[in-house]
Design an enzyme around this catalytic site. Structure first.
Site, PDB file in Angstrom:
ATOM      1  N   HIS A  64       1.144 -38.338  31.973  1.00  0.00           N
ATOM      2  CA  HIS A  64       1.985 -38.291  30.335  1.00  0.00           C
ATOM      3  C   HIS A  64       2.188 -36.661  30.208  1.00  0.00           C
ATOM      4  O   HIS A  64       2.491 -35.992  29.242  1.00  0.00           O
ATOM      5  CB  HIS A  64       0.839 -38.450  29.522  1.00  0.00           C
ATOM      6  CG  HIS A  64       0.508 -40.042  29.145  1.00  0.00           C
ATOM      7  ND1 HIS A  64       1.281 -40.638  28.270  1.00  0.00           N
ATOM      8  CD2 HIS A  64      -0.323 -40.728  30.047  1.00  0.00           C
ATOM      9  CE1 HIS A  64       0.902 -41.991  28.478  1.00  0.00           C
ATOM     10  NE2 HIS A  64      -0.257 -41.881  29.398  1.00  0.00           N
TER      11      HIS A  64
ATOM     12  N   LYS B 282       4.133 -33.415  14.276  1.00  0.00           N
ATOM     13  CA  LYS B 282       3.547 -33.695  15.725  1.00  0.00           C
ATOM     14  C   LYS B 282       2.488 -32.792  15.955  1.00  0.00           C
ATOM     15  O   LYS B 282       2.128 -31.883  15.237  1.00  0.00           O
ATOM     16  CB  LYS B 282       4.552 -33.536  16.805  1.00  0.00           C
ATOM     17  CG  LYS B 282       5.403 -32.237  16.868  1.00  0.00           C
ATOM     18  CD  LYS B 282       6.421 -32.238  17.520  1.00  0.00           C
ATOM     19  CE  LYS B 282       7.738 -32.798  17.341  1.00  0.00           C
ATOM     20  NZ  LYS B 282       8.282 -33.627  18.325  1.00  0.00           N
ATOM     21  N   ARG B 283       1.772 -32.902  16.942  1.00  0.00           N
ATOM     22  CA  ARG B 283       0.490 -31.827  17.385  1.00  0.00           C
ATOM     23  C   ARG B 283       1.146 -30.530  17.381  1.00  0.00           C
ATOM     24  O   ARG B 283       2.417 -30.547  17.751  1.00  0.00           O
ATOM     25  CB  ARG B 283      -0.103 -32.274  18.644  1.00  0.00           C
ATOM     26  CG  ARG B 283      -1.091 -33.231  18.746  1.00  0.00           C
ATOM     27  CD  ARG B 283      -2.165 -32.955  17.639  1.00  0.00           C
ATOM     28  NE  ARG B 283      -3.065 -32.083  18.216  1.00  0.00           N
ATOM     29  CZ  ARG B 283      -4.352 -32.326  18.759  1.00  0.00           C
ATOM     30  NH1 ARG B 283      -4.838 -33.480  18.281  1.00  0.00           N
ATOM     31  NH2 ARG B 283      -5.141 -31.300  18.968  1.00  0.00           N
TER      32      ARG B 283
ATOM     33  N   LYS C 250       6.029 -27.225  21.690  1.00  0.00           N
ATOM     34  CA  LYS C 250       7.078 -28.290  20.873  1.00  0.00           C
ATOM     35  C   LYS C 250       7.763 -27.222  20.009  1.00  0.00           C
ATOM     36  O   LYS C 250       8.611 -27.770  19.233  1.00  0.00           O
ATOM     37  CB  LYS C 250       6.102 -29.218  19.900  1.00  0.00           C
ATOM     38  CG  LYS C 250       5.215 -30.155  21.019  1.00  0.00           C
ATOM     39  CD  LYS C 250       4.279 -30.918  20.284  1.00  0.00           C
ATOM     40  CE  LYS C 250       3.456 -31.637  21.271  1.00  0.00           C
ATOM     41  NZ  LYS C 250       4.047 -33.029  21.331  1.00  0.00           N
TER      42      LYS C 250
ATOM     43  N   THR D 175       7.211 -39.809  21.045  1.00  0.00           N
ATOM     44  CA  THR D 175       7.252 -41.117  20.799  1.00  0.00           C
ATOM     45  C   THR D 175       7.489 -41.068  19.167  1.00  0.00           C
ATOM     46  O   THR D 175       8.283 -42.233  18.547  1.00  0.00           O
ATOM     47  CB  THR D 175       6.078 -41.744  20.885  1.00  0.00           C
ATOM     48  OG1 THR D 175       4.904 -41.090  20.525  1.00  0.00           O
ATOM     49  CG2 THR D 175       5.752 -42.306  22.382  1.00  0.00           C
TER      50      THR D 175
ATOM     51  N   LYS E  17      10.188 -43.360  16.398  1.00  0.00           N
ATOM     52  CA  LYS E  17       9.781 -43.933  15.107  1.00  0.00           C
ATOM     53  C   LYS E  17      10.801 -43.337  13.977  1.00  0.00           C
ATOM     54  O   LYS E  17      11.331 -44.095  13.050  1.00  0.00           O
ATOM     55  CB  LYS E  17       8.494 -43.576  14.627  1.00  0.00           C
ATOM     56  CG  LYS E  17       7.334 -44.114  15.650  1.00  0.00           C
ATOM     57  CD  LYS E  17       6.045 -43.309  15.430  1.00  0.00           C
ATOM     58  CE  LYS E  17       5.158 -43.578  16.926  1.00  0.00           C
ATOM     59  NZ  LYS E  17       3.848 -42.865  16.700  1.00  0.00           N
TER      60      LYS E  17
HETATM   61  C1  KOT Z   1      -3.556 -34.995  26.832  1.00  0.00           C
HETATM   62  C2  KOT Z   1      -4.435 -34.419  27.831  1.00  0.00           C
HETATM   63  C3  KOT Z   1      -4.292 -34.153  29.257  1.00  0.00           C
HETATM   64  C4  KOT Z   1      -3.121 -34.572  29.549  1.00  0.00           C
HETATM   65  C5  KOT Z   1      -2.012 -35.203  28.611  1.00  0.00           C
HETATM   66  C6  KOT Z   1      -2.247 -35.250  27.395  1.00  0.00           C
HETATM   67  C7  KOT Z   1      -1.151 -35.916  26.677  1.00  0.00           C
HETATM   68  C8  KOT Z   1       0.120 -36.211  26.816  1.00  0.00           C
HETATM   69  N1  KOT Z   1      -1.574 -36.206  25.295  1.00  0.00           N
HETATM   70  N2  KOT Z   1      -0.761 -36.792  24.864  1.00  0.00           N
HETATM   71  N3  KOT Z   1       0.421 -36.621  25.755  1.00  0.00           N
HETATM   72  C9  KOT Z   1       1.581 -37.331  25.357  1.00  0.00           C
HETATM   73  O1  KOT Z   1       1.739 -38.668  25.560  1.00  0.00           O
HETATM   74  C10 KOT Z   1       2.846 -39.261  25.055  1.00  0.00           C
HETATM   75  C11 KOT Z   1       2.891 -40.626  25.312  1.00  0.00           C
HETATM   76  O2  KOT Z   1       3.187 -40.890  26.705  1.00  0.00           O
HETATM   77  C12 KOT Z   1       4.116 -38.598  25.225  1.00  0.00           C
HETATM   78  O3  KOT Z   1       5.177 -39.188  24.524  1.00  0.00           O
HETATM   79  C13 KOT Z   1       4.182 -36.992  24.811  1.00  0.00           C
HETATM   80  O4  KOT Z   1       5.053 -36.520  25.343  1.00  0.00           O
HETATM   81  C14 KOT Z   1       2.841 -36.369  25.703  1.00  0.00           C
HETATM   82  O5  KOT Z   1       2.869 -34.980  25.236  1.00  0.00           O
END
Ligand code: KOT
Length: 835
Positions: free
Chosen positions: A374, A567-568, A573, A675, A679
């Site tokens: 991710h 978003k976070r 970002k 995501t 939405k």
């Molecule tokens: C959190 C901790 C470690 C590694 C990765 C993450 C992580 C990545 N947490 N959320 N993400 C997000 O995942 C979403 C679903 O795939 C993506 O849409 C987004 O871009 C990621 O930042």
């Protein structure tokens, strides 16, 4: 029966009892019964929360038959089960969603209102279960909805955190974190299953022994044993009989352990151990895109993974004589590397505890697991120090070394004399001074048959960069699975008015097949349709405006552009890029108070990891700018800046439908997918965005002419970095940008304090890792195009319609179907309710 909803439920039973009946009279009786007998209150003294609980049980009763039928069918038919292993499930409130998926939302709403109660108020009583940080956890929740809606046998495995993501309040512009005690008043949706508890071992050491055949074997002599107690929450599909389980594990002290200490007269010690054990499922780590690196976090990961694998092996052995074909019973998806220790654990279970040969066990393991990555941020890749891992999981460390040994041996035969390649592929990183690190992404790649990214660009960059050695080794293991979101929660529940318009025009098939929405393009030239579209957006904006007035006491103009970034909070970002632009507009007004500006309401929301200083400072800066801009008489309602505290799933449901403009402005190559972008677009927001993550595919689907594009491409970002990026030159050469940064520097937003925001200013001028200054002018110009487009209401509305009706690709149903066909190799299983 037509109006009683039974038809919608496809429930052939004729029993009209209080727990299954669907006539309004029965529903009312059931509801009042749950008020009285479950909670000991009645209509004269019940609180709104009591009403919520009564309604929740009324709905849960109506799920259980199908829940048990689904489980029974899976057992009887020995189906292959999709097992989604995730440290996070950001489910959002259940009540409204379950009503919608059962197809009884309107029936229940009317029935409740006939009792003279406020349905909205009851829905709002439910605590939002925040067992996730952001995108990754919410994706898991959307996937569970799609799996059940597509009638796929599936189970979500995770942790029943007692405290979810913290509640965010804003004090003096700063984020303050409040513990989220979401289970304080109980949880009507979960079914504890103490009889299916399992033990999880931790710590201790390993020992070699000889089995009855004189074979040398290894056993783990753990130091601690912890009980894992499953709590199941039913997950119904949309208008199907399938109800899958979300199985979350709670940690408790194992009774035997407690008892020994207690009998030895060590009462206090036994209580201390009990508390220690419970710590494991106590709290969600609030980090997004950064690893926690703490021992307790590793204990959490191993805890839920070990419990889930035991559960799956128990299920398997009910209908198979041994574990030789375990991979035919379970397809396990690893949601990032958080559950990747499962690879070592399954090997341990197969080899140490079930006597399988290593190579046979390895084949089963690789066929069982699939890994989703991710993130591309190198600092977000999980690594555990071998010392820490070995202390908590001594046998697993040995197994990881063995896996790595056999893996590297293979690589050596394929690529002799390539030590550099070996170093990159190795699961074990030699960090010097005997300090070994275990790279969990490498373990996940080696132990899985499938590796996937979450958007086309992300997968491409994984193959070219982050995981390039693995892509070279095993190109056939790589897949792209562009993310999606469930249209049930994110359109039907969030935007009832828009949903009603869709259904009025094309029927309700769109809820199961989002491609249906394309049929609405025929109304593009229909002024009446466009007018209704516009009115729905305005009504949703008015709702959000009322909410902002109530919660923040800020009055906003519903005719201004609702320009939203939720978003976070993270530097990549680039929330602060939007803030720079706001300051530029402010400066323009200060220079010429009569300048013609299209009114805007800038809405921000999102949580910062509590230990992430820069993210917290960005929140403070946003609020500091809001304070100055909102009260400046020169601005006279042309600009408003609002930071909405505690952005979560429930607040998202209010916000996405009310946005005109969706801000997706990450540095190209940094956001894996996103995501929220989907939405927003589904709800008719236009996107201003970079060519990053799924933005690229959203733009492709919506049409380039319906998307506000700006900024460097991922390739340009890399090239610029390679040639030596100098942010200072942008500052020196761009008067407006200089004016913006100087305004912050001067202490204008910090009551004269020139130090407060220095870390942001310095990072922009001297480092600017995320290239805000390089993208600034392009962003500001693009925002000017947005303003001009908004002046033409008809044009804007057409663009809005096209965005919304062309988003079929981003239904998580499409994503899940691809996983089913290409990775998990599973098919739908019909659940019959006949006895
Ligand atoms: C959190 C901790 C470690 C590694 C990765 C993450 C992580 C990545 N947490 N959320 N993400 C997000 O995942 C979403 C679903 O795939 C993506 O849409 C987004 O871009 C990621 O930042």
């Amino acid at each position: 029966y037509i109006a009683d909803g039974r038809e919608a439920l496809q429930c052939p039973t004729l029993i009209e009892d209080d727990r299954t009946g669907m006539s309004p009279e029965t529903l009312k009786r059931a509801f009042l019964d749950n008020l009285f007998y479950l909670q000991g209150v009645n209509r004269t003294n019940a609180s709104p929360y009591n009403y919520y609980v009564a309604l929740a049980y009324t709905v849960r009763d109506r799920l259980l038959r199908r829940f048990l039928k689904s489980t029974d069918t899976y057992k009887q038919e020995k189906v292959k089960l999709v097992c989604y292993f995730s440290a996070e499930f950001l489910m959002g409130r259940y009540l409204g969603n379950n009503l919608a998926n059962l197809g009884i939302y309107d029936l229940i709403k009317e029935t409740i209102e006939e009792l003279g109660l406020d349905f909205e108020e009851i829905i709002e009583q439910e605590p939002d279960p925040g067992l996730g940080n952001g995108g990754l956890g919410r994706l898991a929740a959307c996937f569970l909805d799609s799996l059940a809606s597509l009638e796929i046998p599936a189970i979500g495995y995770g942790i029943r955190y007692e405290f979810g993501i913290f509640h965010q309040i804003i004090q003096n512009g700063w984020q303050v974190e409040i513990p989220d005690n979401w289970l304080r008043f109980g949880n009507p949706w979960e079914l504890p299953r103490p009889d299916e508890s399992v033990e999880v071992k931790l710590g201790g050491r390993t020992e070699i022994y000889h089995d009855d055949k004189g074979q040398e074997r290894v056993q783990w002599l753990p130091e601690r044993r912890i009980l894992a107690i499953p709590h199941d929450t039913p997950v119904p599909g949309y208008k199907t009989n399938t109800v899958n389980a979300l199985r979350l594990w709670k940690a408790e002290a194992s009774e035997s352990f407690n008892f020994e200490a207690f009998n030895a007269g060590l009462y206090d010690q036994s209580v201390a151990e009990k508390m220690d054990a419970e710590t494991i499922s106590k709290v969600l780590y609030p980090n997004d895109n950064t690893p926690a690196g703490r021992e307790l976090r590793l204990a959490q990961q191993y805890f839920f993974v070990a419990a889930s694998l035991q559960d799956l092996i128990r299920i398997h052995l009910k209908s198979h004589k041994n574990l030789q074909n375990f991979h035919e019973t379970a397809a396990i998806q690893l949601n990032d590397t958080h559950p990747a220790i499962a690879i070592a654990e399954l090997m341990r279970l197969l080899v140490d505890e079930n006597g399988l040969e290593w190579s046979k066990a390895w084949t089963i393991t690789q066929k069982t697991f699939a890994y989703t990555n991710h993130t591309l941020l190198p600092e977000a890749l999980e690594r555990w120090s071998a010392a820490l891992l070995g202390k908590l999981l001594p046998r697993h460390l040995e197994i990881i070394y063995l896996i790595n040994h056999f893996f590297l041996e293979d690589v050596r035969t394929w690529f002799p004399d390539n030590e550099e390649l070996l170093g990159k592929l190795s699961i074990v990183e030699e960090a010097g001074w005997g300090n070994k690190q275990i790279r969990m992404a490498n373990l996940a790649c080696v132990g899985s048959h499938s590796i996937n990214g979450v958007a086309a660009l992300h997968t491409e960059l994984l193959q070219k960069d982050t995981l390039k050695e693995f892509a070279m080794l095993w190109p056939e293991k790589f897949y792209n699975k562009t993310n999606g979101v469930t249209p049930r929660r994110w359109i039907l529940l969030s935007n009832p008015q828009l949903s009603a318009l869709f259904t009025e025009k094309i029927g309700d098939d769109w809820l199961k097949d989002l491609k249906e929405l394309r049929k609405l393009e025929q109304y593009l030239d229909d002024p009446e349709f466009r007018q209704r579209w516009y009115e729905i957006k305005q009504a949703n904006k008015a709702d959000l405006a009322a909410y902002m007035l109530k919660t923040r006491n800020i009055e906003v103009d519903v005719n201004s552009i609702f320009d939203v970034q939720v978003k976070r909070i993270h530097e990549y970002k680039r929330q602060h890029l939007a803030v720079l632009h706001i300051i530029a507009l402010y400066n323009r007004i200060k220079q010429n108070p009569h300048v013609d500006i299209v009114p805007r309401t800038f809405i921000f929301g999102g949580k910062a990891a509590p230990g992430y200083f820069m993210a917290k400072l960005i929140i403070k800066l946003t609020n500091a700018v809001a304070e100055i801009v909102n009260k400046d008489p020169d601005v006279r309602g042309r600009l408003k800046v609002v930071f909405l505290p505690n952005f979560n799933v429930s607040l998202g449901q209010r916000i996405y439908p009310s946005a005109d403009l969706s801000e997706q402005i990450s540095t190209a190559g940094k956001e894996a997918s996103g995501t929220g972008n989907m939405k927003f677009a589904m709800n008719g927001s236009l996107t201003i965005g970079t060519l990053d993550g799924a933005n690229i595919e959203i733009r492709e689907e919506a049409g380039a002419e319906n998307f506000f594009l700006f900024g460097l491409t991922a390739e340009e970002v890399y090239a610029k970095k390679a040639h030596g990026y100098e942010p200072m030159s942008y500052y020196k050469n761009n008067r407006e940008l200089k004016g913006v940064i100087d305004r912050i520097k001067s202490g204008y937003f910090s009551h004269g304090d020139t130090e407060l925001f220095r870390p942001i200013v310095d990072s922009l001028l001297y480092d600017d890792q995320y290239m805000l200054l390089a993208d600034y002018q392009s962003y500001a110009d693009c925002q000017e195009q947005v303003s001009q487009a908004y002046r033409d209401r008809d044009k804007w509305t057409r663009m809005s319609i096209l965005n919304s009706v062309r988003m079929a690709k981003f239904s998580s149903d499409r994503t899940i179907w691809e996983y089913c066909q290409e990775i998990w190799k599973v098919n739908p299983v019909k659940i019959s309710l006949e006895d």
